[in-house]
Design a protein around this motif. Structure first.
Motif, PDB file in Angstrom:
ATOM      1  N   TYR A 251       0.849  -1.208   0.000  1.00 34.87           N
ATOM      2  CA  TYR A 251       0.000   0.000   0.000  1.00 34.87           C
ATOM      3  C   TYR A 251       0.875   1.245   0.000  1.00 34.87           C
ATOM      4  O   TYR A 251       0.647   2.185  -0.744  1.00 34.87           O
ATOM      5  N   TRP A 252       1.886   1.233   0.869  1.00 38.78           N
ATOM      6  CA  TRP A 252       2.699   2.445   1.017  1.00 38.78           C
ATOM      7  C   TRP A 252       3.596   2.685  -0.198  1.00 38.78           C
ATOM      8  O   TRP A 252       4.015   3.809  -0.445  1.00 38.78           O
ATOM      9  N   HIS A 253       3.891   1.611  -0.940  1.00 41.77           N
ATOM     10  CA  HIS A 253       4.681   1.788  -2.169  1.00 41.77           C
ATOM     11  C   HIS A 253       3.784   1.954  -3.389  1.00 41.77           C
ATOM     12  O   HIS A 253       4.283   2.054  -4.507  1.00 41.77           O
ATOM     13  N   ASN A 254       2.475   1.940  -3.169  1.00 39.95           N
ATOM     14  CA  ASN A 254       1.513   2.039  -4.281  1.00 39.95           C
ATOM     15  C   ASN A 254       1.662   0.907  -5.301  1.00 39.95           C
ATOM     16  O   ASN A 254       1.476   1.110  -6.500  1.00 39.95           O
ATOM     17  N   ASP A 255       2.010  -0.279  -4.830  1.00 41.16           N
ATOM     18  CA  ASP A 255       2.085  -1.438  -5.711  1.00 41.16           C
ATOM     19  C   ASP A 255       0.692  -2.054  -5.857  1.00 41.16           C
ATOM     20  O   ASP A 255      -0.150  -1.901  -4.973  1.00 41.16           O
ATOM     21  N   ASP A 256       0.508  -2.793  -6.925  1.00 41.01           N
ATOM     22  CA  ASP A 256      -0.831  -3.337  -7.212  1.00 41.01           C
ATOM     23  C   ASP A 256      -1.307  -4.339  -6.157  1.00 41.01           C
ATOM     24  O   ASP A 256      -0.522  -5.159  -5.672  1.00 41.01           O
ATOM     25  N   TYR A 257      -2.582  -4.271  -5.862  1.00 38.56           N
ATOM     26  CA  TYR A 257      -3.196  -5.317  -5.044  1.00 38.56           C
ATOM     27  C   TYR A 257      -4.652  -5.449  -5.443  1.00 38.56           C
ATOM     28  O   TYR A 257      -5.327  -4.472  -5.749  1.00 38.56           O
ATOM     29  N   LEU A 258      -5.084  -6.673  -5.435  1.00 31.40           N
ATOM     30  CA  LEU A 258      -6.476  -6.966  -5.719  1.00 31.40           C
ATOM     31  C   LEU A 258      -7.199  -7.066  -4.383  1.00 31.40           C
ATOM     32  O   LEU A 258      -6.589  -7.433  -3.382  1.00 31.40           O
ATOM     33  N   TRP A 267      -6.441  -1.820  -6.069  1.00 39.35           N
ATOM     34  CA  TRP A 267      -5.646  -0.908  -6.912  1.00 39.35           C
ATOM     35  C   TRP A 267      -4.838  -1.728  -7.889  1.00 39.35           C
ATOM     36  O   TRP A 267      -3.914  -2.447  -7.508  1.00 39.35           O
ATOM     37  N   ILE A 268      -5.285  -1.711  -9.157  1.00 38.12           N
ATOM     38  CA  ILE A 268      -4.506  -2.343 -10.217  1.00 38.12           C
ATOM     39  C   ILE A 268      -4.210  -1.188 -11.167  1.00 38.12           C
ATOM     40  O   ILE A 268      -5.056  -0.817 -11.976  1.00 38.12           O
ATOM     41  N   SER A 269      -3.046  -0.619 -11.022  1.00 34.32           N
ATOM     42  CA  SER A 269      -2.702   0.631 -11.699  1.00 34.32           C
ATOM     43  C   SER A 269      -3.140   0.619 -13.171  1.00 34.32           C
ATOM     44  O   SER A 269      -2.844  -0.354 -13.874  1.00 34.32           O
ATOM     45  N   PRO A 270      -3.831   1.610 -13.676  1.00 33.01           N
ATOM     46  CA  PRO A 270      -4.247   2.876 -13.050  1.00 33.01           C
ATOM     47  C   PRO A 270      -5.690   2.841 -12.517  1.00 33.01           C
ATOM     48  O   PRO A 270      -6.326   3.876 -12.430  1.00 33.01           O
ATOM     49  N   ILE A 271      -6.178   1.628 -12.172  1.00 28.67           N
ATOM     50  CA  ILE A 271      -7.589   1.518 -11.771  1.00 28.67           C
ATOM     51  C   ILE A 271      -7.733   1.349 -10.264  1.00 28.67           C
ATOM     52  O   ILE A 271      -7.122   0.464  -9.664  1.00 28.67           O
ATOM     53  N   ARG A 272      -8.541   2.209  -9.679  1.00 33.13           N
ATOM     54  CA  ARG A 272      -8.998   1.990  -8.303  1.00 33.13           C
ATOM     55  C   ARG A 272     -10.422   1.494  -8.373  1.00 33.13           C
ATOM     56  O   ARG A 272     -11.197   1.971  -9.203  1.00 33.13           O
ATOM     57  N   TYR A 273     -10.751   0.543  -7.531  1.00 33.17           N
ATOM     58  CA  TYR A 273     -12.143   0.095  -7.526  1.00 33.17           C
ATOM     59  C   TYR A 273     -12.566  -0.212  -6.111  1.00 33.17           C
ATOM     60  O   TYR A 273     -11.747  -0.344  -5.193  1.00 33.17           O
ATOM     61  N   GLN A 274     -13.878  -0.315  -5.927  1.00 29.24           N
ATOM     62  CA  GLN A 274     -14.417  -0.462  -4.576  1.00 29.24           C
ATOM     63  C   GLN A 274     -15.656  -1.343  -4.628  1.00 29.24           C
ATOM     64  O   GLN A 274     -16.605  -1.049  -5.351  1.00 29.24           O
ATOM     65  N   GLU A 296     -12.463   3.598 -11.093  1.00 28.01           N
ATOM     66  CA  GLU A 296     -12.066   4.929 -11.483  1.00 28.01           C
ATOM     67  C   GLU A 296     -10.675   4.805 -12.072  1.00 28.01           C
ATOM     68  O   GLU A 296      -9.792   4.195 -11.448  1.00 28.01           O
ATOM     69  N   GLU A 297     -10.499   5.328 -13.289  1.00 33.09           N
ATOM     70  CA  GLU A 297      -9.157   5.285 -13.875  1.00 33.09           C
ATOM     71  C   GLU A 297      -8.457   6.584 -13.497  1.00 33.09           C
ATOM     72  O   GLU A 297      -8.895   7.664 -13.875  1.00 33.09           O
ATOM     73  N   GLN A 301      -1.806  12.720 -12.514  1.00 33.68           N
ATOM     74  CA  GLN A 301      -1.684  13.633 -11.369  1.00 33.68           C
ATOM     75  C   GLN A 301      -2.209  12.980 -10.082  1.00 33.68           C
ATOM     76  O   GLN A 301      -1.577  13.063  -9.033  1.00 33.68           O
ATOM     77  N   ARG A 302      -3.351  12.295 -10.194  1.00 39.20           N
ATOM     78  CA  ARG A 302      -3.908  11.621  -8.997  1.00 39.20           C
ATOM     79  C   ARG A 302      -2.995  10.485  -8.534  1.00 39.20           C
ATOM     80  O   ARG A 302      -2.822  10.268  -7.333  1.00 39.20           O
ATOM     81  N   ILE A 303      -2.426   9.767  -9.516  1.00 33.46           N
ATOM     82  CA  ILE A 303      -1.537   8.653  -9.139  1.00 33.46           C
ATOM     83  C   ILE A 303      -0.337   9.200  -8.366  1.00 33.46           C
ATOM     84  O   ILE A 303       0.073   8.651  -7.337  1.00 33.46           O
ATOM     85  N   ILE A 304       0.179  10.327  -8.840  1.00 33.68           N
ATOM     86  CA  ILE A 304       1.335  10.930  -8.154  1.00 33.68           C
ATOM     87  C   ILE A 304       0.931  11.389  -6.751  1.00 33.68           C
ATOM     88  O   ILE A 304       1.650  11.170  -5.773  1.00 33.68           O
ATOM     89  N   GLN A 305      -0.251  12.003  -6.636  1.00 33.27           N
ATOM     90  CA  GLN A 305      -0.700  12.458  -5.309  1.00 33.27           C
ATOM     91  C   GLN A 305      -0.836  11.274  -4.347  1.00 33.27           C
ATOM     92  O   GLN A 305      -0.400  11.327  -3.199  1.00 33.27           O
TER      93      GLN A 305
END
Ligand code: SF4
Length: 374
Positions: A251-258, A267-274, A296-297, A301-305
């Motif tokens: 999570y802290w490295h922003n690596d993918d996780y299902l 978070w499967i870059s660049p998709i967040r889902y819920q 949400e794709e 800018q959002r990915i960097i934030q």
């Protein structure tokens, strides 16, 4: 942007929202436990798993059963949920466990599953504090329960600790920490008690220690645990060398996780889902064969934030080269002015290689990171 190679390892989060009773401070989504409802839920989890089989063929580096109370699952259910998954041989597989459920029978059965890390919802070693939190385990039984975990070969144990409790002082906190250390856990997660308006104990909000005392308690925990050999690697997390939480690091490295299960977010870059937090809507979505609900794709800018928001939680902060390699732009080019302002008030350190929060920024990290990225 990082290329998502199909073979790169993935994390998997599995949410089990059921609890035996609702703790007074809890405002998480949870559902009263009934065996039949849990069985139905596990059936849906398996169906959901099959919807993502192509993703789950990627080697899984970490799996985390969170909740709720995932230790309400029996060993057979855990084995079913994990069956057919492509797990790396060294994969870290964590189960959050309620201390009440640490029994010889349960642990013996758990040994038939690949679970190799237990995250124990201990919260405190002070009976009055546990009463306040409406946690039903007894401090005097914990030593024996930890010994049982060791007996059954669990060598990676994490204990949760809640500070900032009503009427707590540095002395009461010190007593709790000393008792935690006697248990020799590999990992300790320390959380500040917050009482949201919708929890049962919301009316106790006025009895919480003020912010100055909370900050003192936090500083005490950091100093004490570091002195005892724990590495303070993330704002709230401490580990003996070699025992950082590999799943949470994703999570802290922003690596993918299902993520599977009601209310879980992936978070499967660049998709967040819920997934829906309503069990019926969650079930309906699976019946329809939907994958990545409410997706949400994210823009670059959002990915960097998000990357900064999560990465700055780590004590090592953000590696400047790593940032450039991921995003093909220098961090200082994007945020140079704001970084300078936050450096001037002593909240950020910018070195040749890293951007990190200063010690004094750790307790107020949310507002500092907010000032940087928003
Ligand atoms: S704090 Fe955890 S165990 Fe307690 S009710 Fe909430 S989700 Fe369940």
């Amino acid at each position: 942007m990082e290329q998502d190679f199909p073979s790169s390892p993935l994390g998997l989060y599995i949410h089990i929202p059921f609890c035996l009773s609702r703790c007074g401070y809890c405002s998480f989504f949870n559902v009263p436990y009934r065996n039949s409802v849990l069985n139905e839920y596990v059936d849906y989890l398996e169906k959901e798993k099959s919807l993502y089989l192509n993703k789950l063929n990627r080697p899984l580096a970490t799996i985390y059963f969170g909740g709720g109370t995932p230790s309400l699952l029996n060993a057979e259910q855990i084995r079913h949920i994990l069956s057919g998954l492509n797990m790396l041989p060294e994969a870290e597989i964590t189960l959050e466990i309620n201390p009440l459920q640490i029994t010889p029978t349960y642990l013996q059965a758990l040994k038939t599953t690949p679970i190799n890390r237990l995250s124990i919802g201990l919260q405190s070693m002070n009976q009055e504090e546990l009463n306040f939190l409406e946690r039903h385990h007894k401090p005097e039984q914990i030593q024996e329960k930890i010994a049982l975990c060791r007996h059954f070969g669990y060598e990676n144990l994490s204990l949760d600790l809640i500070y900032g409790l009503p009427y707590s002082t540095l002395q009461t906190l010190q007593r709790t920490v000393e008792k935690y250390l006697e248990l020799k856990p590999e990992h300790i997660s320390c959380y500040l008690l917050t009482l949201d308006a919708d929890c049962k104990l919301a009316k106790e909000k006025n009895n919480l220690p003020n912010e100055e005392i909370q900050a003192e308690q936090y500083a005490f925990l950091c100093n004490y645990l570091e002195k005892e050999g724990y590495i303070h690697y993330e704002i709230s997390n401490f580990a003996l060398p070699g025992y950082t939480s590999q799943h949470n690091l994703r999570y802290w490295h922003n690596d993918d996780y299902l993520a599977l299960g009601a209310s879980s977010a992936g978070w499967i870059s660049p998709i967040r889902y819920q997934n829906s937090a309503d069990l019926n809507l969650y079930y309906q979505s699976i019946e329809k064969g939907e994958t990545f609900p409410q997706k949400e794709e994210l823009s670059q800018q959002r990915i960097i934030q998000d990357y900064l928001m999560m990465g700055l939680r780590l004590k090592e902060g953000i590696g400047l080269d790593e940032f450039y390699n991921r995003f093909q732009v220098k961090l200082t080019e994007l945020y140079g002015e704001r970084i300078l302002k936050l450096q001037q008030i002593g909240m950020l350190n910018l070195t040749e290689h890293n951007l990190e929060l200063t010690e004094k920024a750790l307790f107020v990290s949310n507002s500092v990171i907010g000032d940087l990225i928003l």
